[in-house]
Scaffold this motif. Structure first.
Motif, PDB file in Angstrom:
ATOM      1  N   SER A 147       3.086 -46.545  39.260  1.00 25.45           N
ATOM      2  CA  SER A 147       4.016 -45.474  39.596  1.00 25.45           C
ATOM      3  C   SER A 147       4.954 -45.177  38.419  1.00 25.45           C
ATOM      4  O   SER A 147       5.175 -44.027  38.041  1.00 25.45           O
ATOM      5  CB  SER A 147       4.792 -45.908  40.843  1.00 25.45           C
ATOM      6  N   THR A 169     -13.355 -46.880  38.966  1.00 25.20           N
ATOM      7  CA  THR A 169     -13.069 -47.154  40.382  1.00 25.20           C
ATOM      8  C   THR A 169     -14.247 -47.930  40.959  1.00 25.20           C
ATOM      9  O   THR A 169     -15.369 -47.812  40.470  1.00 25.20           O
ATOM     10  CB  THR A 169     -12.875 -45.865  41.209  1.00 25.20           C
ATOM     11  N   PRO A 213      -6.543 -49.256  43.161  1.00 24.55           N
ATOM     12  CA  PRO A 213      -6.604 -48.520  44.425  1.00 24.55           C
ATOM     13  C   PRO A 213      -7.678 -47.431  44.434  1.00 24.55           C
ATOM     14  O   PRO A 213      -8.102 -46.957  43.378  1.00 24.55           O
ATOM     15  CB  PRO A 213      -5.216 -47.877  44.534  1.00 24.55           C
ATOM     16  N   ALA A 214      -8.086 -47.033  45.619  1.00 24.10           N
ATOM     17  CA  ALA A 214      -9.065 -45.948  45.775  1.00 24.10           C
ATOM     18  C   ALA A 214      -8.462 -44.653  45.232  1.00 24.10           C
ATOM     19  O   ALA A 214      -7.232 -44.507  45.175  1.00 24.10           O
ATOM     20  CB  ALA A 214      -9.420 -45.800  47.243  1.00 24.10           C
ATOM     21  N   ALA A 216      -7.896 -41.688  46.361  1.00 24.68           N
ATOM     22  CA  ALA A 216      -6.918 -40.958  47.192  1.00 24.68           C
ATOM     23  C   ALA A 216      -5.538 -41.606  47.075  1.00 24.68           C
ATOM     24  O   ALA A 216      -4.505 -40.905  47.042  1.00 24.68           O
ATOM     25  CB  ALA A 216      -7.378 -40.935  48.640  1.00 24.68           C
ATOM     26  N   ALA A 217      -5.497 -42.924  46.999  1.00 25.88           N
ATOM     27  CA  ALA A 217      -4.211 -43.627  46.891  1.00 25.88           C
ATOM     28  C   ALA A 217      -3.581 -43.375  45.515  1.00 25.88           C
ATOM     29  O   ALA A 217      -2.356 -43.178  45.398  1.00 25.88           O
ATOM     30  CB  ALA A 217      -4.421 -45.129  47.109  1.00 25.88           C
ATOM     31  N   THR A 218      -4.400 -43.352  44.474  1.00 26.74           N
ATOM     32  CA  THR A 218      -3.887 -43.065  43.123  1.00 26.74           C
ATOM     33  C   THR A 218      -3.314 -41.646  43.081  1.00 26.74           C
ATOM     34  O   THR A 218      -2.243 -41.405  42.502  1.00 26.74           O
ATOM     35  CB  THR A 218      -5.017 -43.216  42.079  1.00 26.74           C
ATOM     36  N   LYS A 220      -1.976 -40.020  45.450  1.00 28.25           N
ATOM     37  CA  LYS A 220      -0.672 -40.018  46.152  1.00 28.25           C
ATOM     38  C   LYS A 220       0.444 -40.507  45.226  1.00 28.25           C
ATOM     39  O   LYS A 220       1.559 -39.982  45.242  1.00 28.25           O
ATOM     40  CB  LYS A 220      -0.736 -40.910  47.398  1.00 28.25           C
ATOM     41  N   VAL A 221       0.139 -41.515  44.432  1.00 26.22           N
ATOM     42  CA  VAL A 221       1.128 -42.036  43.470  1.00 26.22           C
ATOM     43  C   VAL A 221       1.472 -40.945  42.452  1.00 26.22           C
ATOM     44  O   VAL A 221       2.643 -40.768  42.074  1.00 26.22           O
ATOM     45  CB  VAL A 221       0.594 -43.308  42.754  1.00 26.22           C
TER      46      VAL A 221
END
Ligand SMILES: C[S@@+](CC[C@H](N)C(=O)[O-])C[C@H]1O[C@@H](n2cnc3c(N)ncnc32)[C@H](O)[C@@H]1O
Length: 247
Positions: A147, A169, A213-214, A216-218, A220-221
């Motif tokens: 982050s 990934t 992280p997957a 989608a999670a990246t 979001k960050v």
């Protein structure tokens, strides 16, 4: 990430920043001379294509400025120098030994000057709104605070500029996930031992990808760091992701 009693490299998100930096520098100093060779073999010759793709996604205007953060041996910066003649390029990294390899490659390959800077991606040594694009390739798995890395990249990019990130990934679908496990945990340490004379560094590599992280999670960050229109595409059977966001 840390070194345990047997000097194995253990990814971890706990610990002092200074100690983490030391571990990263030690790791990449050891593998710097053979880094490019192992990359080409492990990626089956595809890693430069992925970098070209990431560079294209940055959409840097003529006369613009590019930061290649965690430039390592400088491949993204050098490709940019070759392909984008009017762009000013800075390659920054924490590890001097990696930058030394980059400088030497630049001396042989390009007439134009690239600025090589020893800088921490979590506290970038550049003023806000400096660059038209920031690219990182294979950086995020190596930082203790993803982050924070994105917050810094967003800070130094001008409004409307792009942040591009390329990372490995772990494929989630069977049987690819098993094939990838065998390839990565089998072949990478072997190459590390044979070519870099450093098995531990190439055990750390698949471990760090496994923990990443997957997509989608990246994404979001990235959004939480202030980027909009965040998207990603997968390459190489879903084992490589290229993320793009706009400030
Ligand atoms: C796997 S290499 C990637 C090199 C290069 N970007 C490429 O395309 O192959 C990771 C690089 O990240 C650098 N690095 C790790 N943590 C960093 C940080 N906090 N700030 C800047 N560079 C960092 C390491 O020194 C290393 O050169």
């Amino acid at each position: 990430m840390d070194l345990d009693d047997n000097h194995q490299i253990v990814p971890s998100h706990i610990g002092q920043n200074a100690a983490q930096k030391r571990t990263i520098r030690t790791l990449f100093t050891r593998i710097a001379p053979s880094y490019d060779r192992i990359n080409r073999i492990l990626s089956l010759g595809q890693d430069q294509n992925w970098r070209k793709h990431a560079l294209a996604r940055a959409q840097i205007p003529s006369g613009g400025k590019l930061l290649d953060i965690a430039t390592g041996t400088g491949d993204v910066a050098l490709l940019a120098a070759e392909r984008l003649p009017a762009v000013q390029i800075v390659g920054a990294d924490l590890t001097l030994a990696m930058l030394d390899v980059a400088r030497e490659k630049a001396r042989k390959q390009v007439a134009r000057r690239i600025g090589w800077v020893n800088s921490d991606g979590l506290a970038l040594a550049f003023p806000s709104d400096t660059f038209d694009a920031v690219i990182s390739v294979f950086m995020l798995r190596n930082v203790p605070d993803m982050s924070r890395a994105f917050v810094e990249q967003v800070r130094v990019v001008r409004p409307g500029g792009r942040v591009v990130c390329l990372e490995m990934t772990w494929p989630r679908r069977f049987p690819l996930t098993w094939f990838f496990w065998l390839y990565f945990f089998g072949v990478a340490p072997l190459l590390g031992q044979l070519i870099a004379k450093n098995r531990a560094a190439y055990i750390y590599l698949p471990q760090s990808v496994r923990q990443f992280p997957a997509p989608a999670a990246t994404a979001k960050v990235m959004e939480a760091a202030g980027l909009r229109e965040v998207s990603w595409e997968l390459k190489m059977l879903g084992t490589v992701a290229i993320f793009v966001g706009m400030k």
